[in-house]
Design a protein around this motif. Sequence first.
Motif, short mmCIF file in Angstrom:
data_model
loop_
_atom_site.label_atom_id
_atom_site.label_comp_id
_atom_site.label_asym_id
_atom_site.label_seq_id
_atom_site.Cartn_x
_atom_site.Cartn_y
_atom_site.Cartn_z
N VAL A 31 -5.20 3.08 -6.82
CA VAL A 31 -6.38 2.66 -6.08
C VAL A 31 -6.04 1.57 -4.93
O VAL A 31 -5.51 0.47 -5.71
CB VAL A 31 -7.52 2.05 -7.09
N LEU A 32 -6.10 1.65 -3.76
CA LEU A 32 -5.43 0.82 -2.90
C LEU A 32 -6.61 -0.16 -2.38
O LEU A 32 -7.08 0.02 -1.21
CB LEU A 32 -4.78 1.54 -1.64
N PHE A 33 -6.91 -1.28 -3.40
CA PHE A 33 -7.99 -2.10 -3.04
C PHE A 33 -7.01 -3.06 -2.02
O PHE A 33 -5.95 -3.25 -1.65
CB PHE A 33 -8.41 -2.76 -4.09
N GLU A 34 -7.96 -4.18 -1.37
CA GLU A 34 -7.38 -5.03 -0.39
C GLU A 34 -6.13 -5.78 -0.76
O GLU A 34 -5.17 -5.75 -0.13
CB GLU A 34 -8.62 -5.83 0.19
N ASP A 35 -6.23 -6.44 -2.21
CA ASP A 35 -5.01 -7.12 -2.63
C ASP A 35 -3.65 -6.16 -2.61
O ASP A 35 -2.71 -6.58 -2.45
CB ASP A 35 -5.36 -7.86 -3.58
N ALA A 36 -3.87 -5.18 -3.22
CA ALA A 36 -2.94 -4.01 -3.49
C ALA A 36 -2.28 -3.71 -2.25
O ALA A 36 -1.00 -3.51 -2.00
CB ALA A 36 -3.38 -2.86 -4.09
N MET A 37 -3.05 -3.49 -1.13
CA MET A 37 -2.60 -3.27 0.26
C MET A 37 -1.71 -4.44 0.77
O MET A 37 -0.63 -4.30 1.25
CB MET A 37 -3.75 -2.79 1.29
N LYS A 38 -2.21 -5.49 0.58
CA LYS A 38 -1.43 -6.96 1.07
C LYS A 38 -0.08 -6.91 0.36
O LYS A 38 1.02 -7.49 0.85
CB LYS A 38 -2.41 -8.11 0.59
N HIS A 39 -0.10 -6.57 -0.90
CA HIS A 39 0.87 -6.55 -1.86
C HIS A 39 2.08 -5.76 -1.31
O HIS A 39 3.29 -5.88 -1.26
CB HIS A 39 1.05 -6.30 -3.39
N VAL A 40 1.66 -4.48 -0.91
CA VAL A 40 2.74 -3.30 -0.49
C VAL A 40 3.34 -3.77 0.77
O VAL A 40 4.42 -3.83 1.21
CB VAL A 40 1.85 -2.22 -0.18
N CYS A 41 2.45 -4.33 1.71
CA CYS A 41 2.90 -4.92 2.88
C CYS A 41 3.90 -6.06 2.69
O CYS A 41 4.92 -6.14 3.54
CB CYS A 41 1.86 -5.55 3.90
N ARG A 42 3.78 -6.97 1.78
CA ARG A 42 4.67 -7.91 1.71
C ARG A 42 5.92 -7.47 0.92
O ARG A 42 6.88 -7.92 1.71
CB ARG A 42 4.01 -9.08 0.69
N ILE A 43 5.81 -6.59 0.23
CA ILE A 43 7.11 -5.95 -0.50
C ILE A 43 7.85 -5.24 0.66
O ILE A 43 9.00 -5.30 0.86
CB ILE A 43 6.69 -5.20 -1.62
N SER A 44 7.15 -4.43 1.40
CA SER A 44 7.87 -3.91 2.60
C SER A 44 8.39 -4.80 3.40
O SER A 44 9.66 -4.56 3.92
CB SER A 44 6.84 -2.66 3.29
N ARG A 45 7.90 -5.79 3.97
CA ARG A 45 8.33 -6.99 4.59
C ARG A 45 9.59 -7.57 4.22
O ARG A 45 10.68 -7.70 4.78
CB ARG A 45 7.33 -7.90 5.09
N VAL A 46 9.64 -7.68 2.97
CA VAL A 46 10.62 -8.43 2.26
C VAL A 46 11.90 -7.66 2.15
O VAL A 46 13.11 -7.95 2.51
CB VAL A 46 10.42 -8.88 0.81
N VAL A 47 11.61 -6.26 1.60
CA VAL A 47 12.84 -5.59 1.50
C VAL A 47 13.40 -4.89 2.79
O VAL A 47 14.55 -4.33 2.69
CB VAL A 47 12.64 -4.20 0.50
N GLN A 48 12.77 -4.76 3.64
CA GLN A 48 13.47 -4.32 5.04
C GLN A 48 14.21 -5.26 5.62
O GLN A 48 15.17 -4.91 6.63
CB GLN A 48 12.19 -4.11 6.11
N ASN A 49 14.37 -6.66 5.11
CA ASN A 49 15.39 -7.67 5.87
C ASN A 49 16.86 -7.20 4.98
O ASN A 49 16.61 -6.77 3.81
CB ASN A 49 14.95 -9.07 5.42
N PRO A 50 17.88 -7.47 5.92
CA PRO A 50 19.09 -7.27 5.03
C PRO A 50 19.08 -8.50 3.84
O PRO A 50 18.77 -9.45 4.14
CB PRO A 50 20.06 -7.73 6.26
N ALA A 51 19.80 -7.84 2.65
CA ALA A 51 19.69 -8.71 1.45
C ALA A 51 18.21 -9.27 1.00
O ALA A 51 18.25 -10.04 0.39
CB ALA A 51 20.76 -9.75 1.69
#
Length: 187
Positions: A31-51
């Motif tokens: 269930v992608l409620f607002e906080d879950a969606m924000k967390h997915v965005c944060r995780i994606s942003r972090v792991v897209q960076n080298p290292a």
Amino acid sequence: YDQVKEMGDLKYVLDQALEDYNETNAVMDLVLFEDAMKHVCRISRVVQNPAGHAMLVGVGGSGKQSLSRLASHICGFNTVQIVISATYGVNDLKADLQAMYQKAGVKGEGVLFLFTDNQITDEKFLVYMNDLLNSGNIADLYAPDEKDTVCNDVISKAKAAGVQLEPPALYAYFISQVRRNLHVILC
């Protein structure tokens, strides 16, 4: 990566990504409620960076691993999680890490290593994780002949990148590719 102007647009994109994930993997009923969606965005942003690595802290069952798997899928990474058994030891972890290093360093594939605190069955695991997170160079991961094989596997890519074709320079290039493409999420 774009700025989100409407949460409804983000929900639509993430629902599509979840549907796509469920077509090729074990079904996650999220269930992608607002906080879950924000967390997915944060995780994606972090792991897209080298290292780019992340540590997710929360109570068990709060969705840390599921959101990490979804973020990994969105980034186009292969998610790897080790399977702990009664006989899983340091040599098994080394073999799993070598497979991840092969994908990330030689093949240039994005790999997300999903690791939980329950998977630390030997304190030596923490030494390997520390080395992986700090420099990417795990001291005894490869025997000398295996290092030579790895160096030979990256010669063509290293030559194209202008790296000297000396074993130390080739191995350093290999480790730089691992650091660029291998991402760890500790849950």
